[in-house]
Design an enzyme around this catalytic site. Structure first.
Site, PDB file in Angstrom:
ATOM      1  N   SER A   1      14.505 -15.023  22.015  1.00 36.93           N
ATOM      2  CA  SER A   1      14.154 -16.263  22.897  1.00 36.93           C
ATOM      3  C   SER A   1      13.803 -16.050  24.188  1.00 36.93           C
ATOM      4  O   SER A   1      14.494 -14.989  24.833  1.00 36.93           O
ATOM      5  CB  SER A   1      15.428 -17.237  22.886  1.00 36.93           C
ATOM      6  OG  SER A   1      15.285 -18.402  23.716  1.00 36.93           O
TER       7      SER A   1
ATOM      8  N   ASN B   1      16.323 -22.158  20.017  1.00 43.71           N
ATOM      9  CA  ASN B   1      17.318 -21.930  20.798  1.00 43.71           C
ATOM     10  C   ASN B   1      17.500 -22.903  21.784  1.00 43.71           C
ATOM     11  O   ASN B   1      16.373 -23.672  22.310  1.00 43.71           O
ATOM     12  CB  ASN B   1      16.816 -20.536  21.870  1.00 43.71           C
ATOM     13  CG  ASN B   1      17.856 -20.205  22.777  1.00 43.71           C
ATOM     14  OD1 ASN B   1      18.063 -21.049  23.713  1.00 43.71           O
ATOM     15  ND2 ASN B   1      18.219 -18.820  22.532  1.00 43.71           N
TER      16      ASN B   1
ATOM     17  N   ASN C   1      22.356 -21.422  23.359  1.00 44.54           N
ATOM     18  CA  ASN C   1      22.562 -20.507  24.374  1.00 44.54           C
ATOM     19  C   ASN C   1      23.481 -21.275  25.686  1.00 44.54           C
ATOM     20  O   ASN C   1      23.456 -22.015  26.092  1.00 44.54           O
ATOM     21  CB  ASN C   1      21.146 -20.528  25.158  1.00 44.54           C
ATOM     22  CG  ASN C   1      21.056 -19.560  26.249  1.00 44.54           C
ATOM     23  OD1 ASN C   1      22.079 -19.138  26.696  1.00 44.54           O
ATOM     24  ND2 ASN C   1      19.807 -19.509  26.801  1.00 44.54           N
TER      25      ASN C   1
ATOM     26  N   CYS D   1      22.804 -18.494  29.860  1.00 46.19           N
ATOM     27  CA  CYS D   1      21.763 -18.506  30.810  1.00 46.19           C
ATOM     28  C   CYS D   1      22.201 -18.391  32.019  1.00 46.19           C
ATOM     29  O   CYS D   1      23.082 -19.052  32.791  1.00 46.19           O
ATOM     30  CB  CYS D   1      20.923 -19.766  30.680  1.00 46.19           C
ATOM     31  SG  CYS D   1      19.480 -19.666  32.027  1.00 46.19           S
TER      32      CYS D   1
ATOM     33  N   ILE E   1      23.575  -9.673  23.065  1.00 46.24           N
ATOM     34  CA  ILE E   1      23.895 -10.175  24.348  1.00 46.24           C
ATOM     35  C   ILE E   1      22.778 -10.699  25.003  1.00 46.24           C
ATOM     36  O   ILE E   1      21.586 -10.170  24.981  1.00 46.24           O
ATOM     37  CB  ILE E   1      24.613  -8.910  25.260  1.00 46.24           C
ATOM     38  CG1 ILE E   1      23.566  -7.992  25.590  1.00 46.24           C
ATOM     39  CG2 ILE E   1      25.880  -8.589  24.907  1.00 46.24           C
ATOM     40  CD1 ILE E   1      23.997  -7.004  26.628  1.00 46.24           C
ATOM     41  N   ASN E   2      23.129 -11.769  25.937  1.00 53.73           N
ATOM     42  CA  ASN E   2      22.017 -12.318  27.002  1.00 53.73           C
ATOM     43  C   ASN E   2      21.879 -11.241  27.984  1.00 53.73           C
ATOM     44  O   ASN E   2      22.574 -10.211  27.861  1.00 53.73           O
ATOM     45  CB  ASN E   2      22.442 -13.906  27.398  1.00 53.73           C
ATOM     46  CG  ASN E   2      21.205 -14.422  27.801  1.00 53.73           C
ATOM     47  OD1 ASN E   2      20.434 -13.957  28.351  1.00 53.73           O
ATOM     48  ND2 ASN E   2      21.168 -15.806  27.340  1.00 53.73           N
ATOM     49  N   THR E   3      21.395 -11.671  29.131  1.00 46.97           N
ATOM     50  CA  THR E   3      21.089 -10.862  30.098  1.00 46.97           C
ATOM     51  C   THR E   3      22.372 -10.696  31.173  1.00 46.97           C
ATOM     52  O   THR E   3      23.141 -11.569  31.216  1.00 46.97           O
ATOM     53  CB  THR E   3      20.129 -11.315  31.054  1.00 46.97           C
ATOM     54  OG1 THR E   3      20.149 -12.427  31.535  1.00 46.97           O
ATOM     55  CG2 THR E   3      18.485 -11.387  30.341  1.00 46.97           C
TER      56      THR E   3
ATOM     57  N   GLY F   1      17.946  -4.448  24.859  1.00 48.89           N
ATOM     58  CA  GLY F   1      17.241  -3.210  25.025  1.00 48.89           C
ATOM     59  C   GLY F   1      16.818  -2.705  23.609  1.00 48.89           C
ATOM     60  O   GLY F   1      16.441  -1.403  23.826  1.00 48.89           O
TER      61      GLY F   1
END
Ligand code: SIN
Length: 303
Positions: free
Chosen positions: A21, A100, A128, A131, A192-194, A245
């Site tokens: 997403s 999402n 989500n 964010c 994982i998200n960021t 990654g």
């Protein structure tokens, strides 16, 4: 011939590779480049109840082996996603998509989930709670087990579709958050998200990003993502979509061995828009190289 099929809570995928997403628009944009039906599925840009313009510019900062974004959930709102974006996608993509959903309140999440539950073009809801780029919402729901559980329960109450909670790595105990979501009824976990990060402009002596901080993603975060997928696999009995990654068929295999059932490719789409079909095409040779006949057989195989 090797078998690349996997299954996410009853949703069969020809292969485990899904664009993440926020890195692939609403999918149909990429149909101009290649046949997007080679993809396992597509995770659509995060959708909120109301349309959002997003954060002020600049929103992107380059880093070695990755980038920081602070997009701020720019999207046309759930009604436009259903009425305009999903019909465009359905013309070129003939598999169920992953919607999402982001929100600023529990009611926001439930509203969007209920609207998308009625749409046959959506096969799975990714919620989500991670964010890092908005205030009073997003990640604030995903850093506390009780809040993550409350969102899970509210969404599960209004949908029959599988619900996968997308978690943030910006916590000390990812397993506790995942377990709280599982106990609240989640069908799966996405992670994982960021990672929250920043860059400083040396000439301006100020943050590069207007919002100061943003989410760091790209090849550099693969070891962090693998570690967290591993920890969550040990803590829960529901499927995991691993991301962070991923840039090669070998990375996909590594994610599955750590415990993922499917894998999302994010920042790599921004480096190379053909990243996903390239990874999918390379999977059979990589499987043969490591003696894998069936991808499903290796899920969690490193534990
Ligand atoms: C954004 O739109 O700010 C990125 C979405 C996310 O990191 O969840």
């Amino acid at each position: 011939m090797v078998n690349t099929r996997v299954n996410l809570s009853g949703l069969p995928l020809d292969n485990p590779v899904i664009p993440a997403s926020g890195t692939f628009g609403f999918g149909y944009e990429f149909a101009e480049l290649y046949d997007i039906n080679v993809l396992g599925s597509i995770a659509l840009k995060g959708t909120t109840r109301e349309p959002r313009f997003g954060n002020p510019l600049p929103r992107i900062a380059e880093c070695s082996d990755g980038l920081i974004n602070s997009v701020g959930l720019q999207n046309p709102g759930v009604n436009a996603v259903i009425d305009e974006e999903l019909p465009k996608l359905a013309r070129v993509f003939h598999k169920p998509a992953i919607a999402n959903i982001s929100g600023f309140s529990i009611e926001d999440y439930a509203y969007c989930a209920e609207r998308l539950d009625a749409d046959d073009r959506v096969g799975l809801l990714e919620i989500n709670v991670s964010c890092p780029n908005v205030h009073n919402g997003g990640m604030s729901f995903g850093t506390d087990p009780a809040s993550a559980a409350a969102v899970t329960r509210a969404v599960k109450a209004v949908t029959k579709k599988p619900v996968y909670m997308k978690l943030t790595p910006n916590v000390t105990d990812i397993a506790a958050i995942a377990k709280a979501c599982e106990d609240a009824g989640a069908d799966g976990i996405s992670l994982i998200n960021t990672l929250l990060g920043m860059r400083i402009d040396l000439k301006k002596r100020a943050p590069v990003i207007a919002n100061k901080m943003g989410g760091f993603s790209g090849r550099a975060i693969l070891p962090v993502a693998l570690r967290m997928v591993w920890q969550v696999y040990e803590a829960v009995d529901i499927p995991i979509i691993g991301m962070g990654g991923v840039a090669s068929a070998e990375d996909v295999i590594e994610m599955l061995l750590a415990g993922a059932t499917a894998v999302q490719v994010g920042a790599e789409n921004l480096v190379n828009p053909w990243a996903c079909p390239r990874i999918i095409a390379a999977l059979p040779d990589a499987m043969a190289k490591y003696g894998i006949d069936k991808l499903e057989d290796i899920i969690g195989g490193a534990h």
